[in-house]
Structure formats: C-alpha cells, structure tokens
Scaffold this motif. Structure first.
Motif, PDB file in Angstrom:
ATOM      1  N   ASP A   1     -38.166  32.490 -59.783  1.00  0.00           N
ATOM      2  CA  ASP A   1     -36.667  32.141 -59.749  1.00  0.00           C
ATOM      3  C   ASP A   1     -36.701  30.814 -58.691  1.00  0.00           C
ATOM      4  OD1 ASP A   1     -35.285  34.387 -60.860  1.00  0.00           O
ATOM      5  OD2 ASP A   1     -36.255  35.419 -59.285  1.00  0.00           O
ATOM      6  N   TYR A   2     -37.529  30.573 -57.889  1.00  0.00           N
ATOM      7  CA  TYR A   2     -37.354  29.205 -57.111  1.00  0.00           C
ATOM      8  C   TYR A   2     -37.635  28.104 -57.867  1.00  0.00           C
ATOM      9  CZ  TYR A   2     -37.708  32.084 -52.564  1.00  0.00           C
ATOM     10  OH  TYR A   2     -37.491  33.051 -51.570  1.00  0.00           O
ATOM     11  N   PRO A   3     -38.565  28.100 -58.534  1.00  0.00           N
ATOM     12  CA  PRO A   3     -39.248  26.768 -59.062  1.00  0.00           C
ATOM     13  C   PRO A   3     -37.873  25.994 -59.781  1.00  0.00           C
ATOM     14  CG  PRO A   3     -41.020  28.188 -59.396  1.00  0.00           C
ATOM     15  CD  PRO A   3     -39.507  29.019 -58.653  1.00  0.00           C
ATOM     16  N   PRO A   4     -37.002  26.468 -60.754  1.00  0.00           N
ATOM     17  CA  PRO A   4     -35.997  25.641 -61.571  1.00  0.00           C
ATOM     18  C   PRO A   4     -35.030  25.230 -60.173  1.00  0.00           C
ATOM     19  CG  PRO A   4     -35.663  28.177 -62.090  1.00  0.00           C
ATOM     20  CD  PRO A   4     -37.190  27.790 -61.149  1.00  0.00           C
ATOM     21  N   VAL A   5     -34.672  26.224 -59.479  1.00  0.00           N
ATOM     22  CA  VAL A   5     -33.682  25.603 -58.273  1.00  0.00           C
ATOM     23  C   VAL A   5     -34.358  24.458 -57.286  1.00  0.00           C
ATOM     24  CG1 VAL A   5     -32.543  26.536 -56.217  1.00  0.00           C
ATOM     25  CG2 VAL A   5     -32.697  27.808 -58.203  1.00  0.00           C
ATOM     26  N   LEU A   6     -35.667  24.679 -56.995  1.00  0.00           N
ATOM     27  CA  LEU A   6     -36.370  23.588 -56.189  1.00  0.00           C
ATOM     28  C   LEU A   6     -36.304  22.448 -56.957  1.00  0.00           C
ATOM     29  CD1 LEU A   6     -39.180  25.520 -54.671  1.00  0.00           C
ATOM     30  CD2 LEU A   6     -36.995  24.919 -53.827  1.00  0.00           C
ATOM     31  N   VAL A   7     -36.609  22.408 -58.298  1.00  0.00           N
ATOM     32  CA  VAL A   7     -36.612  21.017 -58.984  1.00  0.00           C
ATOM     33  C   VAL A   7     -35.166  20.340 -59.425  1.00  0.00           C
ATOM     34  CG1 VAL A   7     -36.909  20.439 -61.778  1.00  0.00           C
ATOM     35  CG2 VAL A   7     -38.816  21.689 -60.429  1.00  0.00           C
ATOM     36  N   LEU A   8     -34.393  21.269 -59.511  1.00  0.00           N
ATOM     37  CA  LEU A   8     -32.872  20.554 -59.577  1.00  0.00           C
ATOM     38  C   LEU A   8     -32.563  20.087 -58.302  1.00  0.00           C
ATOM     39  CD1 LEU A   8     -29.731  21.924 -58.705  1.00  0.00           C
ATOM     40  CD2 LEU A   8     -30.753  23.877 -60.185  1.00  0.00           C
ATOM     41  N   LEU A   9     -32.999  20.767 -57.056  1.00  0.00           N
ATOM     42  CA  LEU A   9     -32.456  20.105 -55.711  1.00  0.00           C
ATOM     43  C   LEU A   9     -33.193  18.893 -55.616  1.00  0.00           C
ATOM     44  CD1 LEU A   9     -32.330  23.678 -53.764  1.00  0.00           C
ATOM     45  CD2 LEU A   9     -30.449  22.047 -54.317  1.00  0.00           C
ATOM     46  N   GLY A  10     -34.440  18.706 -56.276  1.00  0.00           N
ATOM     47  CA  GLY A  10     -35.370  17.551 -55.978  1.00  0.00           C
ATOM     48  C   GLY A  10     -36.193  17.802 -54.698  1.00  0.00           C
ATOM     49  N   ALA A  11     -36.241  18.914 -54.513  1.00  0.00           N
ATOM     50  CA  ALA A  11     -37.098  19.392 -53.167  1.00  0.00           C
ATOM     51  C   ALA A  11     -38.494  18.969 -53.034  1.00  0.00           C
ATOM     52  CB  ALA A  11     -37.249  21.073 -53.385  1.00  0.00           C
ATOM     53  N   ALA A  12     -38.960  18.763 -51.706  1.00  0.00           N
ATOM     54  CA  ALA A  12     -40.418  18.284 -51.477  1.00  0.00           C
ATOM     55  C   ALA A  12     -41.303  19.351 -51.167  1.00  0.00           C
ATOM     56  CB  ALA A  12     -40.028  16.923 -50.624  1.00  0.00           C
ATOM     57  N   CYS A  13     -42.550  19.326 -51.194  1.00  0.00           N
ATOM     58  CA  CYS A  13     -43.492  20.217 -50.774  1.00  0.00           C
ATOM     59  C   CYS A  13     -44.474  19.350 -49.752  1.00  0.00           C
ATOM     60  CB  CYS A  13     -44.251  20.760 -51.677  1.00  0.00           C
ATOM     61  SG  CYS A  13     -42.972  21.854 -52.950  1.00  0.00           S
ATOM     62  N   GLN A  14     -44.407  20.076 -48.679  1.00  0.00           N
ATOM     63  CA  GLN A  14     -45.282  19.525 -47.762  1.00  0.00           C
ATOM     64  C   GLN A  14     -46.780  20.032 -47.881  1.00  0.00           C
ATOM     65  OE1 GLN A  14     -43.959  16.482 -46.538  1.00  0.00           O
ATOM     66  NE2 GLN A  14     -45.535  16.821 -44.935  1.00  0.00           N
ATOM     67  N   ILE A  15     -47.916  19.380 -48.262  1.00  0.00           N
ATOM     68  CA  ILE A  15     -49.018  19.935 -48.353  1.00  0.00           C
ATOM     69  C   ILE A  15     -50.166  19.188 -47.526  1.00  0.00           C
ATOM     70  CG2 ILE A  15     -50.890  20.304 -50.304  1.00  0.00           C
ATOM     71  CD1 ILE A  15     -48.500  19.966 -52.149  1.00  0.00           C
ATOM     72  N   VAL A  16     -51.105  20.155 -46.876  1.00  0.00           N
ATOM     73  CA  VAL A  16     -52.271  19.764 -46.127  1.00  0.00           C
ATOM     74  C   VAL A  16     -53.547  20.068 -46.623  1.00  0.00           C
ATOM     75  CG1 VAL A  16     -53.117  20.194 -43.494  1.00  0.00           C
ATOM     76  CG2 VAL A  16     -50.571  20.442 -44.127  1.00  0.00           C
ATOM     77  N   SER A  17     -54.332  19.254 -46.340  1.00  0.00           N
ATOM     78  CA  SER A  17     -55.852  19.562 -46.765  1.00  0.00           C
ATOM     79  C   SER A  17     -56.755  18.844 -45.728  1.00  0.00           C
ATOM     80  CB  SER A  17     -56.062  18.886 -48.134  1.00  0.00           C
ATOM     81  OG  SER A  17     -56.306  17.638 -48.104  1.00  0.00           O
TER      82      SER A  17
END
Ligand SMILES: Cc1cc2nc3c(=O)[nH]c(=O)nc-3n(C[C@H](O)[C@H](O)[C@H](O)COP(=O)(O)OP(=O)(O)OC[C@H]3O[C@@H](n4cnc5c(N)ncnc54)[C@H](O)[C@@H]3O)c2cc1C
Ligand code: FES
Ligand code: FES
Lengths: 160, 292
Positions: B127-143
């Motif tokens: 359920d989250y992916p379509p909502v995050l995409v429409l919101l223009g969400a950003a993901c913080q990723i650490v490596s």
C-alpha cells in the motif's frame, strides 16, 4: 548459534538459552510449556500464535525469540491467571461460552487476546470495528458471527 | 523452527548495521536486514530464503522517530504501520499516509511491520509505494560509501525489485507536509478484511477559490508491477473545473495506465483494469469531498 535471552513472560522474569532460529511461538510452547499459544500457519496469516508483546498484540510465529530479548510477553495463560485462581471466567471467556463463539477452540486463545486488545482501545466497538479488530485471526470453524455477538455483548455490558 | 542456520546480529546503531552488512557483502555471504519480520519471517519459515546472516534493526535506537522538519515530515524507517496510523503529526500534515498505514493487513501486522520493511520488501500489492510515489517522497539510504537521497519513484524499479543495493540500509522517508486544504484519500480493494490490495488508489486534490483544480496527484498499485502515477492527466486537468467529467477523465486515464496488471488468482488482468477505473473514481471523489 545459541544465545541467552531475558524475557518477562506473564509477569515472571525468565532467562533462557535459545537457538537463534527459535520463533517466539516455539520458545513459549517448547521451552516454557505455555501451549495455549498455538501454531497454525507459521506465515503470519492465521493469528493462532497471537500474544501480547510490550502491550501490543503480535503474531509470535513472525518473531525470533532472540530478537525480543528484554521485552515483556503475555500469553493466554498469563492473561487468565487472575480469573483462573478465583475459579471464575473472564467476561470475554464467559461471553464466548454463552454465544458458542468457539467450536474446536484452536483459534480461541489468539482470538481472545485480539478481542481484549480491541476492547482496551475501543470499549464500545461497532460491528465494523469488531471485524477490523479480529481481521488477523482466522477461525476454520467459521464462528465469526458468534464471535461478533459475544464481543457485542461484552461491549454492551461494560457499563461506561 | 527455521531449518537453515544463520547468524543473528543485533547492532545498536545504523553505523554498526551498515558495517556488518557490508562485511557480509564483501565476504560474498548472503545477509538480510530484519525489521518487523512480517515479510521476512514467513519467507524464512517457508524456507524460501536461507540467508547466512540476519541483521536486526530492532535494537537501533531512534529508527522509529517521526518529526516535522520545515515543510517536510521525516519518518524513521523503523516506524511501525500502527505508529504511523496513530501519529498526530502525520494525521495532521499528511493524512493520506496515516490512512494508508491504518489499512495495511491486520492489527498484529500493523503492530510489528514497518514502513522501511514494506519498502525493502516491495510487494507489488503493497500500500505505501503508490502513496509515496504520488507524494514525491524521498528515501534516505546509508551505505559504507555514504548517504544518498532517492526519490520514491526511483526506488521501485521492477516486480519486487528496489534500486537499493545489497549493502544499503534505508533509514528515513521524507514526505511533504501537505497544505491543510488538500483533500486526500487512499482506497483499497481487497477480497477479505485484512487482505492485500487487488487495487489500491491514492489521490491528493487541491482546489482554487473558484473550485477549479489547483493540483491533483494520483498513485495506483495493482495496475502494474510498479506503482503508477498519472502525471499526464494530472497536468492536463490542472486549472479545469472539477465536476463529474473531471473525475471520469482521471478514471479513464487510470484505466489506460493499467496496461500491465499483475494477474492473480482472484483477479485476472482485465478485471483488475476495470477495478483500477472504479477505485480511481472513488479515490478522487473522496479526496474532493475532503478538499476545501
Ligand atoms: C498477514 C499479512 C498481511 C499483510 N497485508 C499487507 C497489506 O495489506 N498491505 C501491505 O502493504 N503489506 C501487507 N503485509 C506486509 C507488511 O506490510 C510488512 O510489514 C512489510 O511488507 C514488511 O515490513 P517489515 O518491517 O515486517 O519488514 P521485514 O519483514 O523485516 O523485512 C522485509 C524486507 O525488507 C528489508 N528491509 C527491512 N528493513 C529495511 C531497511 N531499513 N532498509 C533496507 N531494507 C530493509 C528486509 O531485509 C526484507 O528483505 C502483510 C503481511 C502479513 C504477514
Ligand atoms: S501461526 Fe502465526 S499467524 Fe499462523
Ligand atoms: S473454533 Fe475452531 S478454529 Fe475457531
């Protein structure tokens, strides 16, 4: 790989050595002999393994015992401790009996714990709330209508 | 009990988790991060996966923090669906996200499952992916190579595949704090209560004072292996009158976008396309009712 864990189970602190592969449900059943927590599917679908972990219901087949060291777990045995000592049934149990809300009883411990969590959050649930609250607990005997009736009676009787 | 043996690691910081993960990757050993375990444990129990190492994120303090950061909300990857649904900050500033969290699975799944795990697992029906995409969400990723910010749109690349590499850990999701006049809705079509979405549609709508459309955004799961966003029709309809024809235009565009639905036992591709149309209509209507 073996590891030592500390858990408070049904208000009693316990320390045990477990294989890291041990699921919380297996730990409770096999090492603590708390067989009220059932194992149905092991895929998180049926809810027979429902226990209360740090105040919230969870499915114990989706949790590694070693990953929740330090936590407090309440199983159906712990939840009924007080009423069993006095020889009474808890109101949820009494309502389940009255409305035939169990047949084989396999789902019942998990179902009862989900109902108590629901009533804790919503003392007067609507039918939709009840269906929503027990969505994670499958009953193969399909006693849902009776389960809902039982919960409705408890909600009516709870006074406030 | 899980049959295949593994080593369990319980690091207390993200740095330690990243270090452990990269060591495993460098040694050519399969490692999996463990969050709520609501997708990982069933796979382990069924023997579908047998990683040599499991690195639990459940002992990292602060990974479940939710905070307002200027005009954004920063949500820790370890935030449970339950916490997200109940968060007053999220309810006030990004209600579509709390509505989405509240309809995931069932009570027990929401009590344990996390937003980071749902992104990492990326079920095409999640359920989250379509909502995050429409919101223009950003993901913080650490490596071990540092930190990067990736738009949600670029995270979900293919069927159950994200753009995270094996040595990366998702730490935070950032979504915009929506203006209070935004009408939002996430509607979901399931076979039974507590089930995965056959189709899920999120919509955000803002109106101008003259009731024309100031902005509209729609995100869909179930239409394709990855979330679909209706950018073209969103642009076309901005500035136009919001009426029944407007709603139908969005629903028609949604239907057209659903060219590659993942067929499943209870819903073949044609049926899913039709449901995409129906549920887009409902999402837009509900968002409109809530916009003022
Ligand atoms: C009965 C049931 C019903 C469900 N219904 C729904 C539903 O209706 N809608 C829905 O969207 N989902 C549903 N789910 C899935 C649920 O949302 C899970 O919580 C989610 O998919 C995984 O989150 P988790 O925290 O449990 O992650 P885990 O199971 O612990 O991990 C999942 C994957 O993500 C990776 N991962 C975890 N954390 C990170 C991180 N920080 N960075 C990088 N990778 C990471 C793990 O390595 C693993 O590969 C359901 C699950 C069950 C069991
Ligand atoms: S045994 Fe845990 S959900 Fe079925
Ligand atoms: S009473 Fe038999 S499974 Fe519910």
């Amino acid at each position: 790989m073996q590891t030592t864990i500390q858990l408070t189970v049904n208000n009693t602190p316990c320390e045990a050595t477990v294989d890291t592969r041990t699921l919380l449900v297996d730990f409770l059943r096999d090492q603590l002999d708390l067989t009220g927590t059932h194992l149905g599917c092991a895929t998180g679908n049926c809810g027979a393994c429902t226990v209360v972990l740090d105040g919230l219901t969870v499915k114990a087949c989706t949790i590694l015992a070693a990953d929740v060291t330090g936590s407090a777990v309440t199983t159906i045995e712990g939840w009924t401790q007080d009423t069993r000592q006095s020889g009474d049934l808890h109101p949820i149990q009494a309502a389940f009996v009255k409305h035939h809300a169990l047949q084989c009883g396999f789902c019942t411990p998990g179902m009862v714990l989900s109902v108590q969590q629901l009533l804790q959050e919503k003392p007067h649930p609507t039918e939709a709330d009840i269906r929503h609250g027990i969505a994670g607990n499958l009953c193969r005997c399909t006693g849902y209508a009776s389960i809902i009736k039982a919960v409705q009676e408890i909600a009516r009787g709870s006074g406030d | 009990m899980i049959r295949a043996p593994f080593q369990l690691h319980r690091p207390h910081s993200i740095d330690a988790a990243v270090r452990l993960l990269s060591q495993c990757v460098q040694n050519g050993e399969d490692a999996k991060l463990l969050a709520g375990g609501q997708s990982l444990l069933p796979s382990l129990n069924l023997g579908l996966i047998a990683p040599a190492h499991i690195i639990s994120l459940n002992h990292v303090a602060g990974l479940d923090a939710i905070r307002r950061d200027g005009d954004m909300l920063a949500i820790g990857a370890g935030t449970t669906h339950h916490a997200l649904a109940e968060s007053e900050v999220v309810q006030a500033h990004c209600p579509i996200l709390s509505e989405t969290a509240a309809c995931i699975g069932d009570v027990q799944v929401r009590n344990r499952g996390t937003v980071g795990g749902a992104i990492g697992h990326f079920d095409p029906a999640a359920d989250y992916p379509p909502v995050l995409v429409l919101l223009g969400a950003a993901c913080q990723i650490v490596s071990p190579h540092g930190e990067r910010t990736v738009a949600a749109h670029d995270v979900f690349v293919d069927y159950m595949t994200t753009s995270l590499s094996a040595d990366e850990v998702l730490t935070e999701i950032r979504v915009p704090a929506l203006s209070p006049d935004t009408g939002t809705a996430y509607v979901k079509f399931t076979r039974v209560e507590g089930g995965f979405a056959i189709v899920g549609v999120g919509a955000c709508l803002r109106l101008n004072p003259d009731r024309t459309c100031r902005s509209i955004r729609v995100g869909i799961c179930g239409a394709a292996p990855v979330p679909v966003r209706l950018t073209a029709i969103e642009d076309t309809l901005t500035g136009t009158v919001v009426n029944d024809a407007f709603v139908e235009a969005v629903a028609a565009a949604a239907y057209e976008s659903a060219h590659d639905p993942v067929a499943e036992l209870h819903a073949d591709a044609d049926y899913k396309r039709e449901m995409v149309r129906v549920f887009t209509r409902r999402a837009v209507r509900t968002a409109l009712e809530r916009a003022d």
